[in-house]
Scaffold this active site. Structure first.
Site, PDB file in Angstrom:
ATOM      1  N   ARG A  44       0.851  -1.187   0.000  1.00  0.00           N
ATOM      2  CA  ARG A  44       0.000   0.000   0.000  1.00  0.00           C
ATOM      3  C   ARG A  44       0.887   1.237   0.000  1.00  0.00           C
ATOM      4  NH1 ARG A  44      -4.663   0.460   4.500  1.00  0.00           N
ATOM      5  NH2 ARG A  44      -5.443  -1.173   3.150  1.00  0.00           N
ATOM      6  N   LYS A  80       2.876  -7.522   5.098  1.00  0.00           N
ATOM      7  CA  LYS A  80       2.266  -6.370   4.424  1.00  0.00           C
ATOM      8  C   LYS A  80       3.340  -5.293   4.338  1.00  0.00           C
ATOM      9  CE  LYS A  80      -1.868  -5.071   2.892  1.00  0.00           C
ATOM     10  NZ  LYS A  80      -2.877  -5.908   2.228  1.00  0.00           N
ATOM     11  N   LEU A 177     -17.746   2.103  -3.316  1.00  0.00           N
ATOM     12  CA  LEU A 177     -18.172   1.418  -4.539  1.00  0.00           C
ATOM     13  C   LEU A 177     -17.004   1.274  -5.502  1.00  0.00           C
ATOM     14  CD1 LEU A 177     -21.527   3.388  -4.869  1.00  0.00           C
ATOM     15  CD2 LEU A 177     -21.195   1.102  -3.912  1.00  0.00           C
ATOM     16  N   GLY A 178     -15.888   0.795  -4.965  1.00  0.00           N
ATOM     17  CA  GLY A 178     -14.716   0.546  -5.804  1.00  0.00           C
ATOM     18  C   GLY A 178     -14.850  -0.815  -6.463  1.00  0.00           C
ATOM     19  N   ALA A 256     -13.507  -4.227   3.705  1.00  0.00           N
ATOM     20  CA  ALA A 256     -12.383  -3.385   4.130  1.00  0.00           C
ATOM     21  C   ALA A 256     -11.507  -4.108   5.151  1.00  0.00           C
ATOM     22  CB  ALA A 256     -12.902  -2.079   4.708  1.00  0.00           C
TER      23      ALA A 256
HETATM   24  N1  LIG Z   1      -9.419  -5.696  -3.928  1.00  0.00           N
HETATM   25  C1  LIG Z   1      -9.307  -6.770  -3.169  1.00  0.00           C
HETATM   26  O1  LIG Z   1      -9.206  -7.905  -3.659  1.00  0.00           O
HETATM   27  C2  LIG Z   1      -9.324  -6.637  -1.681  1.00  0.00           C
HETATM   28  C3  LIG Z   1      -9.701  -5.448  -1.069  1.00  0.00           C
HETATM   29  N2  LIG Z   1      -9.735  -5.353   0.293  1.00  0.00           N
HETATM   30  C4  LIG Z   1     -10.134  -4.101   0.946  1.00  0.00           C
HETATM   31  O2  LIG Z   1     -11.465  -3.778   0.545  1.00  0.00           O
HETATM   32  C5  LIG Z   1     -11.629  -2.378   0.412  1.00  0.00           C
HETATM   33  C6  LIG Z   1     -12.111  -2.036  -0.978  1.00  0.00           C
HETATM   34  O3  LIG Z   1     -11.195  -2.519  -1.943  1.00  0.00           O
HETATM   35  P1  LIG Z   1     -11.265  -2.072  -3.497  1.00  0.00           P
HETATM   36  O4  LIG Z   1     -12.690  -2.038  -3.894  1.00  0.00           O
HETATM   37  O5  LIG Z   1     -10.292  -2.904  -4.231  1.00  0.00           O
HETATM   38  O6  LIG Z   1     -10.707  -0.584  -3.382  1.00  0.00           O
HETATM   39  P2  LIG Z   1     -11.036   0.673  -4.326  1.00  0.00           P
HETATM   40  O7  LIG Z   1      -9.961   1.659  -4.071  1.00  0.00           O
HETATM   41  O8  LIG Z   1     -11.331   0.215  -5.720  1.00  0.00           O
HETATM   42  O9  LIG Z   1     -12.423   1.222  -3.725  1.00  0.00           O
HETATM   43  C7  LIG Z   1     -12.562   1.950  -2.549  1.00  0.00           C
HETATM   44  C8  LIG Z   1     -13.735   2.910  -2.756  1.00  0.00           C
HETATM   45  O10 LIG Z   1     -14.027   3.564  -1.514  1.00  0.00           O
HETATM   46  C9  LIG Z   1     -14.340   4.912  -1.781  1.00  0.00           C
HETATM   47  N3  LIG Z   1     -14.168   5.721  -0.572  1.00  0.00           N
HETATM   48  C10 LIG Z   1     -13.031   6.234  -0.062  1.00  0.00           C
HETATM   49  N4  LIG Z   1     -13.301   6.940   1.054  1.00  0.00           N
HETATM   50  C11 LIG Z   1     -14.623   6.844   1.261  1.00  0.00           C
HETATM   51  C12 LIG Z   1     -15.514   7.353   2.254  1.00  0.00           C
HETATM   52  N5  LIG Z   1     -15.086   8.102   3.262  1.00  0.00           N
HETATM   53  N6  LIG Z   1     -16.832   7.066   2.144  1.00  0.00           N
HETATM   54  C13 LIG Z   1     -17.293   6.328   1.109  1.00  0.00           C
HETATM   55  N7  LIG Z   1     -16.503   5.823   0.148  1.00  0.00           N
HETATM   56  C14 LIG Z   1     -15.187   6.080   0.221  1.00  0.00           C
HETATM   57  C15 LIG Z   1     -13.418   5.287  -2.923  1.00  0.00           C
HETATM   58  O11 LIG Z   1     -13.882   6.436  -3.613  1.00  0.00           O
HETATM   59  C16 LIG Z   1     -13.466   4.021  -3.785  1.00  0.00           C
HETATM   60  O12 LIG Z   1     -14.507   4.065  -4.728  1.00  0.00           O
HETATM   61  C17 LIG Z   1     -10.258  -1.777   0.761  1.00  0.00           C
HETATM   62  O13 LIG Z   1     -10.278  -1.431   2.142  1.00  0.00           O
HETATM   63  C18 LIG Z   1      -9.294  -2.921   0.538  1.00  0.00           C
HETATM   64  O14 LIG Z   1      -8.155  -2.807   1.384  1.00  0.00           O
HETATM   65  C19 LIG Z   1      -9.460  -6.438   1.089  1.00  0.00           C
HETATM   66  C20 LIG Z   1      -9.102  -7.648   0.543  1.00  0.00           C
HETATM   67  C21 LIG Z   1      -8.941  -7.832  -0.885  1.00  0.00           C
HETATM   68  O1  LIG Z   2      -6.067  -9.314   1.364  1.00  0.00           O
HETATM   69  C1  LIG Z   2      -5.138  -8.492   1.304  1.00  0.00           C
HETATM   70  O2  LIG Z   2      -5.060  -7.511   2.085  1.00  0.00           O
HETATM   71  C2  LIG Z   2      -4.092  -8.691   0.294  1.00  0.00           C
HETATM   72  O3  LIG Z   2      -3.047  -8.090   0.388  1.00  0.00           O
HETATM   73  C3  LIG Z   2      -4.400  -9.650  -0.822  1.00  0.00           C
HETATM   74  C4  LIG Z   2      -3.578  -9.450  -2.018  1.00  0.00           C
HETATM   75  C5  LIG Z   2      -3.992  -8.843  -3.158  1.00  0.00           C
HETATM   76  N1  LIG Z   2      -2.988  -8.871  -4.070  1.00  0.00           N
HETATM   77  C6  LIG Z   2      -1.900  -9.493  -3.507  1.00  0.00           C
HETATM   78  C7  LIG Z   2      -0.648  -9.762  -4.023  1.00  0.00           C
HETATM   79  C8  LIG Z   2       0.271 -10.431  -3.199  1.00  0.00           C
HETATM   80  C9  LIG Z   2      -0.087 -10.802  -1.910  1.00  0.00           C
HETATM   81  C10 LIG Z   2      -1.349 -10.545  -1.406  1.00  0.00           C
HETATM   82  C11 LIG Z   2      -2.269  -9.874  -2.222  1.00  0.00           C
END
Ligand SMILES: NC(=O)C1=CN([C@@H]2O[C@H](COP(=O)(O)OP(=O)(O)OC[C@H]3O[C@@H](n4cnc5c(N)ncnc54)[C@H](O)[C@@H]3O)[C@@H](O)[C@H]2O)C=CC1
Ligand SMILES: O=C(O)C(=O)Cc1c[nH]c2ccccc12
Length: 352
Positions: A44, A80, A177-178, A256
Site C-alpha cells: 500500500r 504487508k 463502490l470501488g 475493508a
Molecule cells: N481488492 C481486493 O481484492 C481486496 C480489497 N480489500 C479491501 O477492501 C476495500 C475495498 O477494496 P477495493 O474495492 O479494491 O478498493 P477501491 O480503491 O477500488 O475502492 C474503494 C472505494 O471507496 C471509496 N471511498 C473512499 N473513502 C470513502 C468514504 N469516506 N466514504 C465512502 N466511500 C469512500 C473510494 O472512492 C473508492 O470508490 C479496501 O479497504 C481494501 O483494502 C481487502 C481484501 C482484498
Molecule cells: O487481502 C489483502 O489484504 C491482500 O493483500 C491480498 C492481495 C492482493 N494482491 C496481492 C498480491 C500479493 C499478496 C497478497 C495480495
C-alpha cells in the site's frame, strides 16, 4: 511506540525499514508469521501523517494477513508493506528501489497491488523482483473474487443472525463502490436485496444507482440507516466509538481491512449491541486466495472451492463465539492461532 514490546505482543518475526536517498524512499515491510508458508501481502502507498502511523498500519495489516491465510486454510504466512509517499509523487525509480528491497528478502515476502498502486506500478516493481503476484491478471484480478467471498460471508451472517436464507428485500448499506463494492452490489441486486450506497466519488454512486436501482446517501449517513446489513468496503477504522452507537444494522459484513478501530474494545461494543460482526480478515480472504492460486498455477475450480469455504468458516466462527460467549473477532483469532500452532508443532516433529 515501544517497538520490541509491541512486536513481542503482536508476534512479528521481522520488520524491514527500507530507506534510500536516491531515490528518496521510505517503506516498511512487516513480516508477521511464516509458520504456514511465505508471508504474502500486497503493498500500500499512503501519505501517512507520521512514521508511527505507517508502522502501526503495517504491523496490524500484516498480522491480519497471517490470520487471513490461516482462516482460509491456505499454506501462506502474513506480511504487508507500506510505502510512505504521496500518490502524486510516484516514480519508476521509487518502485524499482522498492522492488530491490522485496528481492533482498529472497521470497520470504511476496507482494502485489494494494491501495494507491496500479497494475503498471506493480509491473515496475516486478522488473526488480520475482516475488510479485497478480501482475498478469491471469485470473481477472482479485477484486471480483473478493466480492464473491464477501457476498457468501454476508449470506452466512444473515442466516445466522436473522434466520433467513432469502436475501429478497434485505436492506444492505454498502460503503465504498470501488472494485469490490460494485461487484458486491451486483450479486446483492441479483439476489433481490435493496441497496443503500455511498462513495466520495459521485460517478460511482450514479453508476450503481443506474445499474442496480440503489438509493444513494451522503458518506456520513451510511452508518445510521435503518438497514439489516452494513457492508464497509472503503476504509479501515470505521467501526469506532463515534460510529457504533449510531449503527442500526444487526449484521456487519464487508471487505475493508482493519474495520475495527480498537480491536478488543470495538469488537465488544458491537457484541453488546447484538450486532453480528463478520471478521474482516475472514470474509475478505477471496483476494488472497486468488493470488495464491495464481502463484501455484491457476485452477479455477480449486480457487472457487477455497473461496466458497468462507461461508462455512464464518458459520463455524459465529457458532464458536456464541457457545463460548466471546466476540467473533476473538473466535476467528482462536481458529487462526490453533492452525498456526499445529503447523509449528508439525514442523518441530519433522526436524526430530
Ligand atoms: N481488492 C481486493 O481484492 C481486496 C480489497 N480489500 C479491501 O477492501 C476495500 C475495498 O477494496 P477495493 O474495492 O479494491 O478498493 P477501491 O480503491 O477500488 O475502492 C474503494 C472505494 O471507496 C471509496 N471511498 C473512499 N473513502 C470513502 C468514504 N469516506 N466514504 C465512502 N466511500 C469512500 C473510494 O472512492 C473508492 O470508490 C479496501 O479497504 C481494501 O483494502 C481487502 C481484501 C482484498
Ligand atoms: O487481502 C489483502 O489484504 C491482500 O493483500 C491480498 C492481495 C492482493 N494482491 C496481492 C498480491 C500479493 C499478496 C497478497 C495480495
Amino acid at each position: 511506540m515501544n517497538l520490541f514490546e509491541t512486536v513481542t505482543e503482536m508476534g512479528h518475526e521481522q520488520i524491514l525499514f527500507c530507506h534510500g536517498k536516491d531515490p528518496d524512499i521510505k517503506a516498511i515491510i512487516a513480516i508477521h508469521d511464516t509458520s504456514l508458508g511465505p508471508a504474502m501481502g500486497a503493498t500500500r502507498l499512503w501519505p501517512y501523517a507520521s512514521e508511527a502511523a505507517a508502522l502501526k498500519d503495517a504491523l496490524r495489516l500484516s498480522r491480519g494477513m497471517t490470520y487471513k491465510a490461516a482462516c482460509a486454510n491456505i499454506p501462506v504466512g502474513g506480511g504487508k508493506a507500506v510505502i510512505i509517499a504521496n500518490p502524486e509523487n510516484k516514480t519508476e525509480d521509487l518502485f524499482r528501489a522498492y522492488g530491490r528491497f522485496v528481492e533482498s528478502l529472497k521470497g520470504r515476502f511476496i507482494t502485489g497491488q494494494d491501495v494507491n498502486l496500479t497494475p503498471e506500478d506493480v509491473r515496475t516493481i516486478s522488473k526488480e523482483t520475482q516475488y510479485v503476484v497478480g501482475v498478469e491478471e491471469r485470473s481477472g484480478g482479485p477484486a471480483p473474487v473478493t466480492a464473491w467471498g464477501v457476498f457468501l460471508g454476508l449470506k452466512a451472517a444473515v442466516e445466522f443472525r436473522l434466520q433467513t436464507e432469502n436475501l429478497k428485500g434485505l436492506r444492505v448499506a454498502v460503503q465504498g463502490l470501488g472494485n469490490v463494492g460494485q461487484n458486491l452490489c451486483r450479486h446483492l441486486h441479483e439476489h433481490g436485496a435493496k441497496l443503500f450506497v455511498t462513495d466520495i466519488s459521485p460517478d460511482k454512486t450514479e453508476q450503481v444507482k443506474r445499474l442496480f436501482g440503489a438509493t444513494v446517501v451522503e458518506p456520513d449517513e451510511i452508518y445510521s440507516l435503518d438497514v439489516d446489513v452494513l457492508s464497509p468496503c472503503a476504509l479501515g477504522g470505521i467501526l469506532n466509538s463515534e460510529t457504533i452507537p449510531r449503527i442500526k444494522a444487526s449484521v456487519i459484513a464487508g471487505a475493508a481491512n482493519n474495520q475495527l478501530g480498537v480491536e478488543v474494545l470495538h469488537g465488544q461494543m458491537l457484541a453488546a449491541q447484538e450486532i453480528l460482526y463478520a471478521p474482516d480478515y475472514v470474509i475478505n480472504a477471496g483476494g488472497l486466495i486468488n493470488v495464491y492460486n495464481e502463484m501455484i498455477g491457476y485452477n479455477e475450480q480449486r480457487a472457487f472451492k477455497q473461496v466458497n469455504n468462507i461461508y462455512d468458516t464464518l458459520l463455524e466462527i459465529f457458532d464458536r463465539a456464541q457457545k463460548q460467549d466471546i466476540t467473533t473477532n476473538d473466535a476467528s483469532k482462536q481458529l487462526a492461532e490453533d492452525r498456526i500452532l499445529k503447523a509449528r508443532h508439525l514442523k518441530t516433529l519433522a526436524v526430530v
